[in-house]
Design a protein around this motif. Structure first.
Motif, PDB file in Angstrom:
ATOM      1  N   PRO A  31       8.907   4.171  -6.763  1.00 25.07           N
ATOM      2  CA  PRO A  31       8.041   3.990  -5.863  1.00 25.07           C
ATOM      3  C   PRO A  31       8.522   2.821  -4.712  1.00 25.07           C
ATOM      4  CG  PRO A  31       6.846   2.671  -7.453  1.00 25.07           C
ATOM      5  CD  PRO A  31       7.975   3.285  -8.063  1.00 25.07           C
ATOM      6  N   CYS A  32       9.364   2.003  -4.910  1.00 26.26           N
ATOM      7  CA  CYS A  32       9.807   1.016  -3.958  1.00 26.26           C
ATOM      8  C   CYS A  32      10.424   1.688  -2.762  1.00 26.26           C
ATOM      9  CB  CYS A  32      10.703  -0.181  -5.049  1.00 26.26           C
ATOM     10  SG  CYS A  32       9.780  -0.917  -6.317  1.00 26.26           S
ATOM     11  N   ALA A  33      10.405   0.852  -1.784  1.00 27.14           N
ATOM     12  CA  ALA A  33      11.325   1.472  -0.724  1.00 27.14           C
ATOM     13  C   ALA A  33      12.518   1.041  -0.736  1.00 27.14           C
ATOM     14  CB  ALA A  33      10.416   0.908   0.673  1.00 27.14           C
ATOM     15  N   SER A  34      13.435   1.728   0.159  1.00 29.40           N
ATOM     16  CA  SER A  34      15.044   1.267   0.047  1.00 29.40           C
ATOM     17  C   SER A  34      15.091  -0.149   0.148  1.00 29.40           C
ATOM     18  CB  SER A  34      15.791   1.828   0.898  1.00 29.40           C
ATOM     19  OG  SER A  34      16.986   1.490   1.042  1.00 29.40           O
ATOM     20  N   GLY A  35      15.834  -0.721  -0.990  1.00 30.30           N
ATOM     21  CA  GLY A  35      15.947  -2.304  -0.889  1.00 30.30           C
ATOM     22  C   GLY A  35      15.003  -2.787  -1.797  1.00 30.30           C
ATOM     23  N   GLY A  36      13.819  -2.278  -2.393  1.00 32.34           N
ATOM     24  CA  GLY A  36      13.200  -3.075  -3.178  1.00 32.34           C
ATOM     25  C   GLY A  36      13.611  -3.027  -4.576  1.00 32.34           C
ATOM     26  N   SER A  37      12.990  -3.659  -5.513  1.00 36.42           N
ATOM     27  CA  SER A  37      13.735  -3.947  -6.963  1.00 36.42           C
ATOM     28  C   SER A  37      12.504  -3.352  -7.979  1.00 36.42           C
ATOM     29  CB  SER A  37      13.868  -5.343  -7.379  1.00 36.42           C
ATOM     30  OG  SER A  37      12.557  -6.046  -7.144  1.00 36.42           O
ATOM     31  N   ALA A  42       0.890  -1.202   0.036  1.00 39.59           N
ATOM     32  CA  ALA A  42       0.025  -0.017   0.252  1.00 39.59           C
ATOM     33  C   ALA A  42       0.867   1.146   0.071  1.00 39.59           C
ATOM     34  CB  ALA A  42      -1.012   0.029   1.238  1.00 39.59           C
ATOM     35  N   ASP A  43       1.765   1.292   0.699  1.00 36.34           N
ATOM     36  CA  ASP A  43       2.760   2.534   0.947  1.00 36.34           C
ATOM     37  C   ASP A  43       3.501   2.706  -0.505  1.00 36.34           C
ATOM     38  OD1 ASP A  43       2.146   2.748   3.482  1.00 36.34           O
ATOM     39  OD2 ASP A  43       3.821   2.119   4.218  1.00 36.34           O
ATOM     40  N   SER A  44       3.857   1.467  -1.131  1.00 39.87           N
ATOM     41  CA  SER A  44       4.551   1.944  -2.509  1.00 39.87           C
ATOM     42  C   SER A  44       3.386   2.149  -3.544  1.00 39.87           C
ATOM     43  CB  SER A  44       5.094   0.625  -3.025  1.00 39.87           C
ATOM     44  OG  SER A  44       4.202  -0.531  -3.352  1.00 39.87           O
ATOM     45  N   LEU A  45       2.281   1.849  -3.383  1.00 42.71           N
ATOM     46  CA  LEU A  45       1.201   2.409  -4.339  1.00 42.71           C
ATOM     47  C   LEU A  45       0.887   3.905  -3.861  1.00 42.71           C
ATOM     48  CD1 LEU A  45      -0.588   1.842  -6.654  1.00 42.71           C
ATOM     49  CD2 LEU A  45      -2.401   1.509  -4.738  1.00 42.71           C
ATOM     50  N   GLY A  46       1.102   4.160  -2.785  1.00 39.13           N
ATOM     51  CA  GLY A  46       1.073   5.692  -2.262  1.00 39.13           C
ATOM     52  C   GLY A  46       2.174   6.680  -2.809  1.00 39.13           C
ATOM     53  N   ARG A  47       3.249   5.920  -3.031  1.00 41.41           N
ATOM     54  CA  ARG A  47       4.414   6.997  -3.582  1.00 41.41           C
ATOM     55  C   ARG A  47       4.249   7.012  -4.930  1.00 41.41           C
ATOM     56  NH1 ARG A  47       7.175   4.018   0.697  1.00 41.41           N
ATOM     57  NH2 ARG A  47       7.406   2.056  -0.786  1.00 41.41           N
ATOM     58  N   LEU A  48       3.896   6.014  -5.590  1.00 42.53           N
ATOM     59  CA  LEU A  48       3.502   5.970  -7.083  1.00 42.53           C
ATOM     60  C   LEU A  48       2.571   7.075  -7.376  1.00 42.53           C
ATOM     61  CD1 LEU A  48       3.899   4.652  -9.987  1.00 42.53           C
ATOM     62  CD2 LEU A  48       2.253   2.928  -9.444  1.00 42.53           C
ATOM     63  N   ASP A  49       1.460   7.245  -6.616  1.00 47.90           N
ATOM     64  CA  ASP A  49       0.477   7.877  -6.598  1.00 47.90           C
ATOM     65  C   ASP A  49       0.660   9.645  -6.605  1.00 47.90           C
ATOM     66  OD1 ASP A  49      -2.601   8.799  -7.059  1.00 47.90           O
ATOM     67  OD2 ASP A  49      -2.408   9.289  -4.919  1.00 47.90           O
ATOM     68  N   GLN A  50       1.941   9.677  -5.763  1.00 43.95           N
ATOM     69  CA  GLN A  50       2.622  10.989  -5.776  1.00 43.95           C
ATOM     70  C   GLN A  50       3.596  11.540  -6.998  1.00 43.95           C
ATOM     71  OE1 GLN A  50       1.546  12.903  -3.273  1.00 43.95           O
ATOM     72  NE2 GLN A  50       0.467  11.351  -2.502  1.00 43.95           N
ATOM     73  N   VAL A  51       3.696  10.748  -7.957  1.00 42.93           N
ATOM     74  CA  VAL A  51       4.699  10.872  -8.822  1.00 42.93           C
ATOM     75  C   VAL A  51       3.884  11.726 -10.096  1.00 42.93           C
ATOM     76  CG1 VAL A  51       5.926   9.876 -11.085  1.00 42.93           C
ATOM     77  CG2 VAL A  51       5.796   8.674  -8.726  1.00 42.93           C
ATOM     78  N   ALA A  52       4.617  12.898 -10.541  1.00 43.56           N
ATOM     79  CA  ALA A  52       3.968  13.805 -11.278  1.00 43.56           C
ATOM     80  C   ALA A  52       3.761  12.978 -12.698  1.00 43.56           C
ATOM     81  CB  ALA A  52       4.584  14.987 -11.717  1.00 43.56           C
ATOM     82  N   PRO A  53       2.761  13.303 -13.462  1.00 44.29           N
ATOM     83  CA  PRO A  53       2.510  12.861 -14.825  1.00 44.29           C
ATOM     84  C   PRO A  53       3.792  13.003 -15.734  1.00 44.29           C
ATOM     85  CG  PRO A  53       0.657  14.031 -14.300  1.00 44.29           C
ATOM     86  CD  PRO A  53       1.645  14.283 -13.103  1.00 44.29           C
ATOM     87  N   GLY A  54       4.340  12.099 -16.586  1.00 45.71           N
ATOM     88  CA  GLY A  54       5.458  12.016 -17.108  1.00 45.71           C
ATOM     89  C   GLY A  54       6.682  11.891 -16.622  1.00 45.71           C
TER      90      GLY A  54
END
Length: 218
Positions: free
Chosen positions: A212-218, A195-207
């Motif tokens: 969105p992955c946390a530190s250590g994600g791939s 859920a938190d990674s989806l929240g970070r993706l939702d904050q990305v500006a268009p383009g």
């Protein structure tokens, strides 16, 4: 002349033995204990309209684990399928409930997989999310490990992002109850990470390039 009554036939030995086994089985059966992997509501549910819509695809779980029986690993590394300890539903369904709960609690996001909504310019943002549980192991008195990877993208045509997370928790006691509790905690942590990674993706500006992955994600 007095008629001589015919003697009643005695029950066969096989029938008598079968009846004895049936009675023994009924008296000695062990009650089934049910465990909930998805969190149970402890407070009044949060009301309100959804801010984000998510198509949560069916969760993928290794086939040997996707059952209602609790599957543990003993100290020797052997699988222990517990017929007397069961999840309320197959692990994939329980994990999906845990994920839906985390999405709502953390993002006010609801799952629209079974009732999809066409993306609208002025509507809430929409995403598609696929989770694969890769490890779901617990050893009573040892450690519980819950690992997973997930892919998500903004609809209709956003780029896909893939992340991975894993959680290791101590099992407080050498009992199935303790193992089930540790697995439930690990599942909740994995759901929160998704859920938190989806929240970070939702904050990305268009383009912009999403990360969105946390530190250590791939």
């Amino acid at each position: 002349m007095t008629a001589t009554p015919f003697p009643r036939p005695l029950p066969s030995l096989a029938a008598a033995a079968g009846l004895a086994l049936l009675l023994t089985g009924c008296g000695g059966s062990t009650p089934i204990r049910y465990h909930a992997l998805a969190p149970q509501p402890g407070e009044a549910p949060v009301a309100g309209s959804a801010r984000v819509l998510v198509e949560v695809l069916p969760v993928t779980v290794p086939e040997r684990l996707n059952r209602t029986q609790l599957v543990l690993t003993d100290a020797g590394g052997r699988l222990d399928v517990r017929d007397d300890d069961r999840w309320a539903a197959p692990v994939a369904d329980e994990m999906r409930l845990a994920l839906a709960n985390a999405l709502w609690q953390r993002l006010r996001a609801i799952d629209v997989y079974q009732a999809p909504v066409a993306p609208a310019p002025n509507g809430p943002p929409q995403y598609r999310l696929a989770l694969r549980v890769e490890r779901f192991d617990a050893t009573p008195g040892g450690t519980a490990v819950v690992d997973g990877s997930w892919t998500m993208r903004r609809l209709p045509q956003g780029p896909a992002s893939t992340c991975r997370g894993g959680f290791s928790l101590p099992v407080a006691a050498g009992t199935p109850d303790a193992a089930a509790a540790a697995l439930s905690n690990g599942a909740a942590q994995l759901a929160a990470a998704v859920a938190d990674s989806l929240g970070r993706l939702d904050q990305v500006a268009p383009g912009a390039t999403p990360s969105p992955c946390a530190s250590g994600g791939s």
